[in-house]
Design an enzyme around this catalytic site. Structure first.
Site, PDB file in Angstrom:
ATOM      1  N   HIS A  11      52.887  58.912  65.841  1.00  0.00           N
ATOM      2  CA  HIS A  11      53.268  56.723  65.731  1.00  0.00           C
ATOM      3  C   HIS A  11      54.689  57.404  66.198  1.00  0.00           C
ATOM      4  CE1 HIS A  11      50.472  56.804  61.826  1.00  0.00           C
ATOM      5  NE2 HIS A  11      50.255  57.091  62.538  1.00  0.00           N
ATOM      6  N   ASP A  44      46.454  47.945  63.290  1.00  0.00           N
ATOM      7  CA  ASP A  44      46.788  49.541  63.672  1.00  0.00           C
ATOM      8  C   ASP A  44      47.340  50.085  64.776  1.00  0.00           C
ATOM      9  OD1 ASP A  44      46.683  52.343  62.495  1.00  0.00           O
ATOM     10  OD2 ASP A  44      46.321  51.035  60.588  1.00  0.00           O
ATOM     11  N   ASP A  47      45.197  51.579  66.305  1.00  0.00           N
ATOM     12  CA  ASP A  47      46.095  53.280  66.787  1.00  0.00           C
ATOM     13  C   ASP A  47      45.018  54.071  67.061  1.00  0.00           C
ATOM     14  OD1 ASP A  47      48.064  55.044  64.641  1.00  0.00           O
ATOM     15  OD2 ASP A  47      46.004  55.287  63.910  1.00  0.00           O
ATOM     16  N   LYS A  48      43.415  54.507  65.873  1.00  0.00           N
ATOM     17  CA  LYS A  48      43.369  55.609  66.366  1.00  0.00           C
ATOM     18  C   LYS A  48      42.856  56.044  67.990  1.00  0.00           C
ATOM     19  CE  LYS A  48      40.868  55.185  61.694  1.00  0.00           C
ATOM     20  NZ  LYS A  48      41.626  56.303  61.138  1.00  0.00           N
ATOM     21  N   ASP A  68      50.995  48.145  61.760  1.00  0.00           N
ATOM     22  CA  ASP A  68      51.818  48.720  60.665  1.00  0.00           C
ATOM     23  C   ASP A  68      53.181  49.119  61.077  1.00  0.00           C
ATOM     24  OD1 ASP A  68      49.675  49.883  61.457  1.00  0.00           O
ATOM     25  OD2 ASP A  68      48.694  51.047  59.952  1.00  0.00           O
ATOM     26  N   HIS A  69      52.858  49.385  62.209  1.00  0.00           N
ATOM     27  CA  HIS A  69      53.837  50.994  62.831  1.00  0.00           C
ATOM     28  C   HIS A  69      53.371  51.115  64.613  1.00  0.00           C
ATOM     29  CE1 HIS A  69      50.624  53.416  62.678  1.00  0.00           C
ATOM     30  NE2 HIS A  69      50.304  53.183  61.807  1.00  0.00           N
ATOM     31  N   GLU A 126      41.201  44.672  58.997  1.00  0.00           N
ATOM     32  CA  GLU A 126      41.744  45.544  60.378  1.00  0.00           C
ATOM     33  C   GLU A 126      41.164  46.024  61.073  1.00  0.00           C
ATOM     34  OE1 GLU A 126      43.911  49.727  60.146  1.00  0.00           O
ATOM     35  OE2 GLU A 126      42.015  49.761  58.580  1.00  0.00           O
ATOM     36  N   THR A 143      44.597  52.105  56.017  1.00  0.00           N
ATOM     37  CA  THR A 143      44.873  50.699  55.393  1.00  0.00           C
ATOM     38  C   THR A 143      44.577  50.347  54.616  1.00  0.00           C
ATOM     39  OG1 THR A 143      45.867  50.674  57.516  1.00  0.00           O
ATOM     40  CG2 THR A 143      45.407  48.301  56.916  1.00  0.00           C
ATOM     41  N   HIS A 150      46.151  57.632  69.201  1.00  0.00           N
ATOM     42  CA  HIS A 150      46.583  58.627  68.849  1.00  0.00           C
ATOM     43  C   HIS A 150      45.049  59.617  69.899  1.00  0.00           C
ATOM     44  CE1 HIS A 150      48.546  58.765  65.369  1.00  0.00           C
ATOM     45  NE2 HIS A 150      47.482  57.461  64.495  1.00  0.00           N
ATOM     46  N   ARG A 183      46.646  59.798  51.248  1.00  0.00           N
ATOM     47  CA  ARG A 183      45.670  59.257  51.669  1.00  0.00           C
ATOM     48  C   ARG A 183      44.071  59.733  52.127  1.00  0.00           C
ATOM     49  NH1 ARG A 183      47.656  57.205  57.616  1.00  0.00           N
ATOM     50  NH2 ARG A 183      45.612  57.701  58.282  1.00  0.00           N
ATOM     51  N   ASP A 187      39.351  54.572  54.521  1.00  0.00           N
ATOM     52  CA  ASP A 187      41.537  55.202  55.033  1.00  0.00           C
ATOM     53  C   ASP A 187      42.397  53.892  54.686  1.00  0.00           C
ATOM     54  OD1 ASP A 187      41.743  56.401  57.462  1.00  0.00           O
ATOM     55  OD2 ASP A 187      42.103  54.635  58.454  1.00  0.00           O
ATOM     56  N   SER A 193      49.865  55.004  58.550  1.00  0.00           N
ATOM     57  CA  SER A 193      49.860  53.459  58.079  1.00  0.00           C
ATOM     58  C   SER A 193      49.205  53.766  56.389  1.00  0.00           C
ATOM     59  CB  SER A 193      47.814  53.714  58.602  1.00  0.00           C
ATOM     60  OG  SER A 193      48.204  53.702  59.711  1.00  0.00           O
TER      61      SER A 193
END
Lengths: 466, 466
Positions: free
Chosen positions: A434, A42, A338-339, A380-381, A333, A147, A342, A158, A145, A93
Site C-alpha cells: 500500500h 479498496d 486493491d487486490k 481506504d488507502h 466494496e 473492509t 497488489h 483480520r 475480509d 484496509s
C-alpha cells in the site's frame, strides 16, 4: 439530477468555510426514510481512478464517479499497536475501514477494535440497526475480509476469518495470527464469519463460502447452517439474487474465496520486468533494454457465473429498502482494485473500477427517487500502481531509461499505450505494498473539502441522525 | 474568513451539479479590482502534498492548502506532437502549463504553442494585459523554465531559454533542441528570455540570471540590459525586493539558475538504494537486505541569501496591486517540488511544499482585504515519489521485502519514520519520471468538483471577465 435546495447550498458553504464544527449534512424531512450508501474502492487513490478512466472512457472521458457533484480529500490515519499516540504513514484496509465504521483511529490489522487495549468499537452498522435501520454489506472479497468485516465484527486480527483461524493459525506463508482471546470459549465473539452468522444484518453479499463451510466453534455444524438457523436465507448463485424473500435476512456467497475479477490481461498476462541487456546490467550508461510487449485487456473467463457488483448492489438496496420503514445503511466494496494492484494486474484493476462505477450508477439512480439518500464514495488507502510515460521523458538521451518495477503496457481502446509500473517490492515477491496518500471522497451531497477518515463516520451518523 | 454570500453558495451548487455549462465564478462588483493568483506546485499531486503534511504538520495536522474551502480534481491532458488527435497519459510542465495558460491541449515540451502546426496560443497573461490588468510571474525555477514561460512566451521547445539555445543546441546530456524558426532572424519572437525582456510584464521574479546575461540575438548587449531599456528595473538581491519602484516593471533574478531549495537531507543526503545481501540477489526468497539509515531534514546552506517564495509573492502582489486600477493576474510557482522529486530528494520537496504553503497564506491574507481575488492552487502533473510502509506490510513473512527504487527514510518532527520510494528509472540514472494522475485543485471560491486542465484557463478568464 435534482436541483439542490437553497438551504443545502448554504450549508455546503458553511461546512466548507469551517463554520460548522460538527458536520451536519442536510437534515432529513421527518418521517422520510434516510439511507446511506457508502461505496469503498479498496486502494482506489487518484492514480488508480485515472488508470480506470484512461482505459474505460479515454483520457478526456469521464467515469460516473468523475461526475459526482461534491468532492473532498481524506486524511488516512493509522497508529502503532504498541503506542497508539504515535502515527504511522501507511494504512491497511482493516484499520482504515475501522476508522470509517467507528470514528476511531486504530492499528493495522485490527477489525472494529482499538489499538493496544483491544476494546470493541461500536460500528455505524450496529448503531443503525439499534435505531431501526436495515443494514447491509456487499463486497467482491470474502465478506469476512477486512473492509466488510470492520463494519460488523470485532476481532484483534483480520486474519481470524473463521473458527479454524483463531488460535495460532497460519494466515499465509509463515504469517501466524492469534485471536485466542476472541474465541467463544474465552468469552469472545468468535471469528469474523461466526460474528456475521450470529448477527442481525439484513444483507451480506460477496465471496467466502470457504469460511462459512467451516464448523462453528465447538459445534458439529457449518456456519452457513448457523446463519440459516438465525433467519438468513443462504444463496450461492447469481440468479438467486432475483428471488430473495424480503422476510428473511440474506446471506449470499458466490465463490469459495475472493470473487473472480471481471477483466484480465491478454491471455492472462500480468506485469513483467523490463529486461536490460547484459551490458546495461553492468553499467546503466551503456546497453539497452527490452520492454514488455503491449497488451490488451480481455474478459476473465473465471468471472462467468459471478454476479456483477452492480447486481449485488441493486439486490442489496432493494432488500434493505423493503426491510425497514426507517431506511438503511449499506456498505459496498469493490475490493479487488486493491487486490489486483497488489498482484500487479492493471487490467484486473480496471475491471473492478468499472464494477464500482456501475454500482455507483445504481446507487445514484436510487437516490434520484429517494432524495434522503447520502452516497459517499471513497478509498481506504493508496496503492502501488503508477502511470509512467510509455517511453521515458528522457528517451532523447543516449541511455536506456526504464522503470525499476514490474510493468504492464496496456493498449487502451482509444489506441494508445498506458504504461503502469509496480515497484514497491522485489520482482520475485508476489505482492505490492500500500502507499500513503490522502484519498478522494465523492458525494451526492455537500461535504467538507478535507476531512480525516474517522470523520467519515460522523457524516454517516449525522445523516442517519444517530 | 469572510462568510460567502448566499448567491455564491447557490452558484457553487449550480456549478457542482453541472447546471452551468460556462463556468461563471461570482461576478465582481463593478469598478472593483479583480485579481487572480494562480499558485502552481510543480509535480504536486496528492502524494507529494501528503509527504509535506506528514513532515511539516504531522499525519493529523493541516497545511494551509488543506484548509482551502473548495477542492476539485483536474484531468491532465496531453497529445502527440505528430498526431494531436491522440492522447498520451503523462504530461510535462510545458504542455500542462500551456493548457492552464491558454485553454488548449498541446504536446510535451511546447511553450504557448500548438502541437504539430506550431501556432502561437494567446495566454491569459497576454489577454489580461490587453484588458488593462497588471500581470506577473514568480517562480523558484528559472523564470524561463517551462511553467512560467508558458504564461508569457511562445516557442516550439522549452529548451530554447536564451539566444544561445535556439539552433541545434544541446539542452542537456546529448539532447538537442532546435527553435530555428523562432529566431528573430527568421521572423520569430526569439528565445524565452528575449520574449520576457521584450514583453510588457509588470513582475518577473525567480531564478535564471545566466539566461539574461546572454547577449540578445545579433546584438552586443546582454538581455538584462535589453530588459532595462524596456523599463524593467533589474534586481538580483533579496533585500532589493523591499525597495522597488512602482513606476517601473520589475525583473528580479536571484540566482544563476534554479533557485537553491530551502531544505535538504541530513548532510545533504538524498535517497539511497536498499542493499540486498549476496544471497538475496541470487534468490529473493533467501538472504536479507540493508535499508538506508533514517535521516532528518535540515536547512540547505545554499538557500542563504535567497528570498523566500513567500517574500517574492508578497512583493509581486504589492507591485501588481500598485500598478493597475483594474487588478492583476499573478502566477506563482513552487517549481522544485517537482525538481527535487526528479532528484529523489524528499527533504527538498518538503521545503518547497512549505514555501508554496507560506505563499498561499500571503495570497489568502491579500484576498481577505480584496474579496474580488480568485485564488487557485493546483499541480501540473504527478511525480514519482511514493510513501511506503517503513518496514513492509509483509515483514512477518520470512523473506526480505524492500522497495525496488531509491529510498529515503525520513525522521519526521513527530518522531516517526516516513519511507519515500522513487522507482521510475534505473538507480544510476539521475532523474525520475513524471506520473499520470488527476491532480488536485484548491480554491477560495466555488469550483467544479472535476474539470480538465484547459478549463482552468476558463476559470481565470471568467473571473477577470476577459
Amino acid at each position: 439530477m435534482k436541483h439542490p435546495k437553497v438551504f443545502k447550498s448554504i450549508l455546503s458553504a458553511a461546512i466548507a468555510f469551517g463554520m460548522a464544527t460538527t458536520l451536519q449534512p442536510a437534515a432529513a424531512e421527518s418521517n422520510d426514510k434516510r439511507n446511506v450508501i457508502l461505496i469503498i474502492g479498496d486502494g482506489m487513490d487518484d492514480t488508480q481512478v485515472t488508470i480506470g478512466r484512461n482505459y474505460l472512457e479515454g483520457a478526456q472521458g469521464r467515469l460516473v464517479i468523475d461526475n459526482m457533484p461534491y468532492r473532498g480529500a481524506v486524511q488516512v490515519l493509522t497508529v502503532h499497536e504498541n503506542d497508539p499516540s504515535k502515527f504511522i504513514y501507511v494504512a491497511d484496509s482493516a484499520n482504515s475501514a475501522t476508522s470509517m465504521a467507528t470514528g476511531a483511529i486504530t492499528s493495522r490489522g485490527r477489525i472494529g477494535t482499538s489499538a493496544k487495549d483491544d476494546k470493541d468499537l461500536t460500528t455505524i452498522a450496529e448503531m443503525a440497526k439499534t435505531s431501526g435501520f436495515a443494514t447491509g454489506i456487499v463486497s467482491t472479497a470474502n465478506v469476512t475480509d477486512a473492509t466488510p468485516a470492520s463494519f460488523v465484527a470485532h476481532v484483534s486480527s483480520r486474519g481470524c476469518e473463521n473458527p479454524d483461524m483463531m488460535v495460532n493459525a497460519e494466515a499465509f506463508a509463515g504469517v501466524i495470527v492469534d485471536c485466542s482471546a476472541d474465541t467463544k470459549a474465552l468469552g469472545g465473539k468468535g471469528s469474523i464469519a461466526e460474528q456475521i452468522a450470529d448477527a442481525d444484518i439484513d444483507v451480506v453479499l460477496g465471496g467466502g463460502q470457504k469460511h462459512f463451510n467451516k464448523n462453528a466453534e465447538a459445534m458439529p455444524k457449518p456456519l452457513f447452517t448457523v446463519a440459516q438457523d438465525n433467519n438468513y436465507q443462504y444463496i450461492t448463485k447469481a440468479k438467486q439474487l432475483a428471488q430473495v424473500n424480503p422476510n428473511q435476512k440474506l446471506l449470499g456467497l458466490f465463490s469459495e474465496s475472493t470473487m473472480p475479477v471481471r477483466m484480465q490481461g491478454e491471455n492472462g498476462r500480468g506485469s513483467e520486468a523490463p529486461k536490460p541487456s547484459f551490458l546495461n546490467k553492468v553499467d546503466w550508461r551503456v546497453g539497452d533494454v527490452e520492454m514488455p510487449a503491449p497488451m490488451k485487456c480481455e474478459a476473465n473467463p473465471e468471472f462467468e457465473g459471478m454476479p456483477n457488483l452492480r447486481d449485488m448492489t441493486a439486490a442489496a438496496i432493494s432488500h434493505l429498502d423493503a426491510r425497514s420503514a426507517n431506511g438503511f445503511f449499506l456498505m459496498v466494496e469493490s475490493a479487488s482494485i486493491d487486490k489486483q494492484s497488489h498482484a500487479r494486474k492493471p487490467c484486473g484493476q480496471i475491471g473492478e473500477m468499472q464494477q464500482l462505477d456501475e454500482s455507483l450508477k445504481v446507487a445514484l439512480d436510487f437516490a434520484k427517487e429517494n432524495p434522503n439518500t447520502l452516497i459517499l464514495v471513497t478509498a481506504d488507502h493508496g496503492q502501488a500502481a503508477q502511470i509512467l510515460p510509455d517511453g521515458s521523458l528522457f528517451n532523447a538521451m543516449p541511455v536506456a531509461v526504464y522503470p525499476m518495477g514490474m510493468v504492464s503496457r496496456i493498449i487502451t481502446p482509444e489506441g494508445q499505450i498506458m504504461a503502469v509500473n509496480y515497484a514497491t517490492t522485489p520482482h520475485g515477491f508476489p505482492i505490492e505494498e500500500h502507499t500513503g496518500t490522502t484519498v478522494p471522497l465523492y458525494s451526492n451531497q455537500p461535504i467538507p473539502a478535507m476531512l480525516t477518515q474517522p470523520e467519515i463516520f460522523n457524516l454517516l451518523k449525522d445523516h442517519l441522525q444517530l
